[in-house]
Write a protein that holds these residues in place. Structure first.
Motif, PDB file in Angstrom:
ATOM      1  N   ILE A   1       3.550   0.194   1.322  1.00 62.97           N
ATOM      2  CA  ILE A   1       2.808  -1.029   1.032  1.00 62.97           C
ATOM      3  C   ILE A   1       3.528  -2.222   1.637  1.00 62.97           C
ATOM      4  O   ILE A   1       4.754  -2.305   1.576  1.00 62.97           O
TER       5      ILE A   1
ATOM      6  N   ASP B   1       0.100   1.768   4.531  1.00 63.49           N
ATOM      7  CA  ASP B   1      -1.134   2.281   3.943  1.00 63.49           C
ATOM      8  C   ASP B   1      -2.032   1.138   3.487  1.00 63.49           C
ATOM      9  O   ASP B   1      -3.253   1.236   3.553  1.00 63.49           O
ATOM     10  N   LYS B   2      -1.400   0.077   3.018  1.00 64.73           N
ATOM     11  CA  LYS B   2      -2.144  -1.089   2.539  1.00 64.73           C
ATOM     12  C   LYS B   2      -1.279  -2.320   2.746  1.00 64.73           C
ATOM     13  O   LYS B   2      -0.061  -2.269   2.554  1.00 64.73           O
TER      14      LYS B   2
ATOM     15  N   TYR C   1      -1.197  -6.313   1.520  1.00 66.20           N
ATOM     16  CA  TYR C   1      -1.747  -7.370   0.669  1.00 66.20           C
ATOM     17  C   TYR C   1      -1.392  -8.731   1.261  1.00 66.20           C
ATOM     18  O   TYR C   1      -0.228  -9.008   1.544  1.00 66.20           O
TER      19      TYR C   1
ATOM     20  N   ASN D   1      -6.484  -2.401   7.320  1.00 63.36           N
ATOM     21  CA  ASN D   1      -5.920  -1.964   6.043  1.00 63.36           C
ATOM     22  C   ASN D   1      -5.464  -3.142   5.176  1.00 63.36           C
ATOM     23  O   ASN D   1      -4.666  -2.985   4.269  1.00 63.36           O
TER      24      ASN D   1
ATOM     25  N   VAL E   1      -5.859  -6.229   2.418  1.00 65.14           N
ATOM     26  CA  VAL E   1      -6.520  -6.665   1.195  1.00 65.14           C
ATOM     27  C   VAL E   1      -6.065  -8.102   0.998  1.00 65.14           C
ATOM     28  O   VAL E   1      -4.865  -8.376   0.993  1.00 65.14           O
TER      29      VAL E   1
END
Length: 160
Positions: free
Chosen positions: A24, A65-66, A68, A84, A86
């Motif tokens: 992350i 993977d992600k 933010y 990917n 957010v």
């Protein structure tokens, strides 16, 4: 570009020193002080075994993977975001909120090693209606959110 913050499960991946569920990254698009939302995102993901680090830029987007992104101010320029990503924060939509499991997570100070003070809210909301401010619209009237003890306990737990 996603504005919600979904949680997904993946098989664990091997890294040096053990296994993590996901890799992350976090990025504060604006603001120069430790960001409580990012700290809660880190706390949540670390608690479920994910590796969390600062975002290293578009060239490395595929290694996460992600990712933010936090945007506090509406006037901050919006960068091109990887698939990917957010994104959340009052600079995107002042009514969006962290998912409950992240909102309730103990903030992690891992990415803020020089932060030697406690961060948290004892109250939320505001009784004023300043034209420039979204707090009364987002949070409503003032209400107790955490006790000072809860804020201090969370920081102490993060140090240990």
């Amino acid at each position: 570009m996603k504005t919600d913050l979904p949680i997904t499960e993946k098989p664990a991946i091997a890294i040096s020193g053990g296994y993590v569920q996901a890799n992350i990254a976090v990025c504060a698009l604006d603001g120069k002080y430790p960001n409580l939302a990012i700290m809660k995102i880190c706390g949540y993901h670390e608690s479920i075994g994910d590796a969390v680090s600062w975002y290293n830029g578009d060239l490395f987007a595929d290694q996460y993977d992600k990712i933010y992104f936090s945007k506090i101010f509406s006037f901050t320029e919006m960068p091109q975001l990887p698939p990917n990503a957010v994104i959340g924060g009052t600079g995107i939509d002042f009514m969006n909120k962290l998912p409950e499991e992240i909102e309730n997570a103990t903030p992690s100070y891992t990415l803020f090693p020089d932060c030697n003070y406690h961060i948290g809210f004892s109250m939320k909301g505001c009784r004023f209606n300043c034209k420039f401010c979204c707090v009364p619209k987002k949070e409503g009237r003032p209400f107790v959110y955490n006790s000072i003890d809860e804020i201090l306990i969370n920081r102490t737990a993060a140090i240990d």
